[in-house]
Design a protein around this motif. Structure first.
Motif, short mmCIF file in Angstrom:
data_model
loop_
_atom_site.label_atom_id
_atom_site.label_comp_id
_atom_site.label_asym_id
_atom_site.label_seq_id
_atom_site.Cartn_x
_atom_site.Cartn_y
_atom_site.Cartn_z
N SER A 51 0.35 -1.38 -0.46
CA SER A 51 -0.15 -0.28 0.20
C SER A 51 0.80 0.98 0.24
O SER A 51 0.74 2.37 -0.38
CB SER A 51 -0.34 0.13 0.98
OG SER A 51 -1.55 1.35 1.52
N TYR A 52 2.15 1.24 1.08
CA TYR A 52 3.01 2.42 0.66
C TYR A 52 3.94 2.79 -0.27
O TYR A 52 3.89 3.99 -1.36
CB TYR A 52 3.90 2.13 2.03
CG TYR A 52 4.56 3.50 1.95
CD1 TYR A 52 4.71 4.73 2.95
CD2 TYR A 52 6.53 3.52 1.04
CE1 TYR A 52 5.28 5.24 3.05
CE2 TYR A 52 7.01 4.16 1.34
CZ TYR A 52 6.92 5.09 2.63
OH TYR A 52 7.95 6.17 2.48
N THR A 55 1.39 3.97 -3.51
CA THR A 55 0.26 5.44 -2.61
C THR A 55 1.64 6.52 -3.43
O THR A 55 1.48 7.09 -4.55
CB THR A 55 0.44 4.94 -1.33
OG1 THR A 55 -0.73 4.69 -0.60
CG2 THR A 55 0.05 7.32 -0.96
N SER A 58 3.12 6.43 -8.60
CA SER A 58 1.69 6.55 -9.15
C SER A 58 2.29 6.92 -10.44
O SER A 58 3.18 6.63 -10.92
CB SER A 58 1.02 8.38 -8.75
OG SER A 58 1.95 8.93 -9.27
N VAL A 182 -8.75 1.71 1.27
CA VAL A 182 -7.56 1.96 0.14
C VAL A 182 -6.31 0.63 0.23
O VAL A 182 -5.99 0.87 -0.45
CB VAL A 182 -7.75 3.29 0.67
CG1 VAL A 182 -5.95 3.89 0.09
CG2 VAL A 182 -8.88 4.27 0.60
N ASP A 186 -5.19 -1.27 -2.77
CA ASP A 186 -3.14 -0.37 -2.57
C ASP A 186 -3.17 -2.08 -3.14
O ASP A 186 -1.79 -2.13 -4.08
CB ASP A 186 -3.26 0.35 -1.33
CG ASP A 186 -3.47 1.42 -2.17
OD1 ASP A 186 -4.56 1.55 -2.56
OD2 ASP A 186 -3.06 2.54 -1.00
N GLN A 268 -0.32 11.45 3.51
CA GLN A 268 -0.95 10.62 2.44
C GLN A 268 0.70 8.59 3.04
O GLN A 268 -0.43 8.00 2.73
CB GLN A 268 -1.24 9.69 1.65
CG GLN A 268 -0.19 10.05 0.09
CD GLN A 268 0.39 11.21 -0.29
OE1 GLN A 268 0.21 12.33 0.80
NE2 GLN A 268 1.22 11.49 -1.34
N ARG A 272 -0.04 6.40 6.79
CA ARG A 272 0.48 4.93 6.94
C ARG A 272 1.31 3.79 8.15
O ARG A 272 1.15 2.39 8.78
CB ARG A 272 1.74 3.53 5.65
CG ARG A 272 0.48 4.26 4.05
CD ARG A 272 -0.42 3.74 4.72
NE ARG A 272 -1.67 3.75 2.93
CZ ARG A 272 -1.62 4.28 2.60
NH1 ARG A 272 -2.25 5.57 3.29
NH2 ARG A 272 -2.91 4.78 0.60
N SER A 357 -4.44 2.98 -7.26
CA SER A 357 -3.99 3.45 -6.04
C SER A 357 -3.33 5.57 -5.11
O SER A 357 -3.01 4.45 -4.07
CB SER A 357 -2.53 2.60 -5.42
OG SER A 357 -1.04 2.79 -6.67
N THR A 358 -2.90 5.27 -6.01
CA THR A 358 -1.88 7.00 -5.18
C THR A 358 -3.57 8.34 -4.59
O THR A 358 -3.73 8.88 -3.77
CB THR A 358 -1.66 7.79 -6.20
OG1 THR A 358 -0.16 6.75 -6.42
CG2 THR A 358 -0.92 8.78 -5.74
N SER A 361 -5.66 7.34 -1.78
CA SER A 361 -4.83 7.57 -0.48
C SER A 361 -5.12 9.09 -0.18
O SER A 361 -5.16 10.07 0.26
CB SER A 361 -2.98 7.60 -0.69
OG SER A 361 -3.85 5.23 -0.83
N GLN A 362 -4.63 9.95 -1.88
CA GLN A 362 -5.53 11.26 -1.92
C GLN A 362 -6.45 12.01 -1.34
O GLN A 362 -6.71 12.26 -0.69
CB GLN A 362 -4.47 11.46 -3.12
CG GLN A 362 -3.10 11.74 -3.67
CD GLN A 362 -2.75 11.56 -4.84
OE1 GLN A 362 -3.60 11.43 -5.50
NE2 GLN A 362 -1.44 12.45 -4.99
#
Length: 528
Positions: A51-52, A55, A58, A182, A186, A268, A272, A357-358, A361-362
């Motif tokens: 996920s990190y 995010t 992108s 999310v 992600d 964002q 995490r 994915s980005t 998170s945004q």
């Protein structure tokens, strides 16, 4: 050539069905505010890592920075080094562990709330939330551009329609499912991105005759650098620009340092770290996050530069010419021209995954910044109410702003706008964030002074000194009759190299010159 096959529709449909299923799972598991904001603080380390990474990486990295590498060359690989060393190792091992512990101690559920509660300041939380809500739509807008440009090129879909469709899909599962949705989506999207980029690298070297032949051909093209780029210090696509030249400063200060350092203060991403239960999970995440970031950035920058060889062999022009002067179109044009149709479909999913994915998170971060940090905690002074509903309303407003920017921003903007946002976050948040985690003597006065200094020094430099933005905005010319109030090398030095050190100095000086925060509160913050 645009892809046209029934298989495409089936694959995209299956992909979207899985995405919506994961969004539904997130919705069902979201019972309390902590679930919506920080995924219940019990996320699996591999989910965190993917996920990190998804995010962080992108379409701005793949399309925007890949296109920048097509124009500027492989010197951009220094950014790949920075993202692994700083964005993964330093972020997870040093910042991540302290952020997780302090967030749990203070029961903070957002990045601005962590800073606000550490320094017992609603102003810090409110100002940080407002700053995110105002400027993150710029970053979200360029991510939308990256995804929409590839859909436009691949499917011959109108660009405006592509932006609208991407936005609706992502907004649907973010607004309903919160951070759990999310992070689950992600992780899936990160896996798709990894596979897509690995295949892209292999196919590129096969297409260009192997690793040695491809790089030798790119090196031999140094005499084909356009006159305008050569005048700015460009020495070829496998060489660094001339030291101290305008292109060197742009590459190093704006792209490499602006993003490579700015990643530490991305709201964002920082949030995490508060989604896992212990430091062991963070350490395990590094083992997945490092290779993921290496594959994403290393492949994008390498393929972007090598696209020059392909276009020269097939069209007799370099990449920037093949893309009609728009660096944001280099990667989409290369993929659609050089790759098999089947892979184009796969890579379209990879880029959709990168964008979604980005964006998810945004959208979540912007919504929580406006709804929770600015409105509820600052304006309403923390009174109880419908936090999640207010956050959803905040998401809707910032999503609209992001879409508007995606429609009106100029061409070749993705990489540069990403660096602007990352640099602004570094200047405004990094000194305060670093002091909050590592220096017990850092107090509220120092934090506020640092945040304001970093924010306004960065904006001042963008408006009045940094040539590209100052000239485009025209405010300096309107007020003083000149494009920039300083001349020479100053106009190509990125704001991060001026505003961030200044904010660090202010944070230290003000904290030393004013009284410390209450000792019992400091002990609560740093409790192990």
């Amino acid at each position: 050539m645009a892809v046209s096959t029934p298989v495409l529709g089936v694959i995209v449909l299956i992909y979207l069905m899985v995405i919506f299923y994961l969004g539904w799972v997130g919705y069902k598991r979201t019972k309390e505010t902590e679930d919506y904001m920080v995924a219940g603080r019990n996320v699996h380390p591999y989910i965190l890592a993917l996920s990190y990474g998804a995010t962080f990486i992108s379409t701005s990295a793949i399309v925007g920075f890949g296109g920048a590498a097509g124009s500027l060359g492989m010197g951009l690989l220094w950014l790949a080094v920075m993202t692994i060393v700083v964005g993964i190792f330093v972020a997870f091992v040093f910042y991540g562990s302290r952020t997780r512990r302090m967030g749990a101690n203070l029961k903070a559920v957002t990045f601005p709330e962590l800073l606000g509660r550490r320094f017992q300041s609603r102003f810090i939380q409110g100002f940080s939330g407002a700053l995110i809500g105002i400027f993150m739509p710029l970053y979200a807008g360029i991510v939308l551009i990256g995804g929409a440009r590839f859909v436009e090129t691949t499917l011959s879909v109108n660009y405006d329609v592509a932006v609208f469709i991407l936005t609706i899909i992502v907004a649907a599962y973010v607004i309903t499912g919160g951070l759990i949705a999310v992070m689950y989506t992600d992780a899936l999207q990160g896996a798709i991105m990894f596979v897509g980029m690995a295949i892209l690298l292999i196919l590129t070297y096969v297409k260009l005759g192997g690793i040695t032949a491809a790089h030798a051909a790119l090196t031999a093209m140094s005499d084909l650098v356009p006159e305008g780029l050569a005048a700015g210090g460009h020495l070829g696509w496998t060489a660094m620009p001339a030291f101290g030249s305008p292109i060197w400063w742009t590459l190093i200060s704006t792209l490499v340092l602006g993003v490579g350092i700015g990643v530490l203060a991305q709201p964002q991403l920082a949030v995490r770290f508060m989604t896992v239960k212990d430091n062991r999970a963070l350490n395990r995440a590094v083992l997945v996050g490092g290779p993921f970031i290496l594959m994403m950035t290393g492949v994008a920058f390498t393929v972007g530069a090598l696209s020059n060889v392909y276009f020269m062999n097939t069209r007799g022009v370099i990449a920037i010419v093949a893309a009609n002067g728009n660096t944001d179109l280099i990667i989409p044009e290369y993929i659609n021209s050089a790759m098999p149709d089947v892979f184009v479909i796969l890579f379209m999913l990879a880029l959709l995954a990168a964008a979604m994915s980005t964006l998810s998170s945004q959208f979540h971060t912007m919504g929580t910044a406006i709804g929770h940090d600015f409105y509820r905690q600052y304006l309403k002074k923390g009174e109880l109410g419908q936090t999640i509903n207010i956050t959803r309303a905040g998401m809707a407003c910032t999503i609209v702003a992001s879409v508007i920017l995606a429609y009106i921003l100029p061409i070749s903007i993705i990489a540069h706008a990403t660096a602007i946002f990352f640099g602004l976050c570094a200047s405004a948040f990094l000194p305060m964030y670093t002091g909050a985690l590592f220096w017990k003597r850092m107090n509220r006065n120092g934090a506020i002074a640092s945040m304001l200094t970093g924010t306004f020094a960065s904006l001042f430099w963008l408006v009045f000194v940094h040539g590209k933005e100052a000239t485009a905005l025209g405010i300096s010319r309107f007020m003083f009759g000149v494009d920039t109030i300083l001349t020479g090398t100053w106009t190509v030095i990125d704001p991060i190299l001026v505003a961030t050190p200044l904010a660090f100095i202010v944070a230290i000086m003000v904290s030393i010159l004013t009284g410390p925060d209450p000792q019992d509160h400091i002990e609560k913050c740093f409790k192990k």
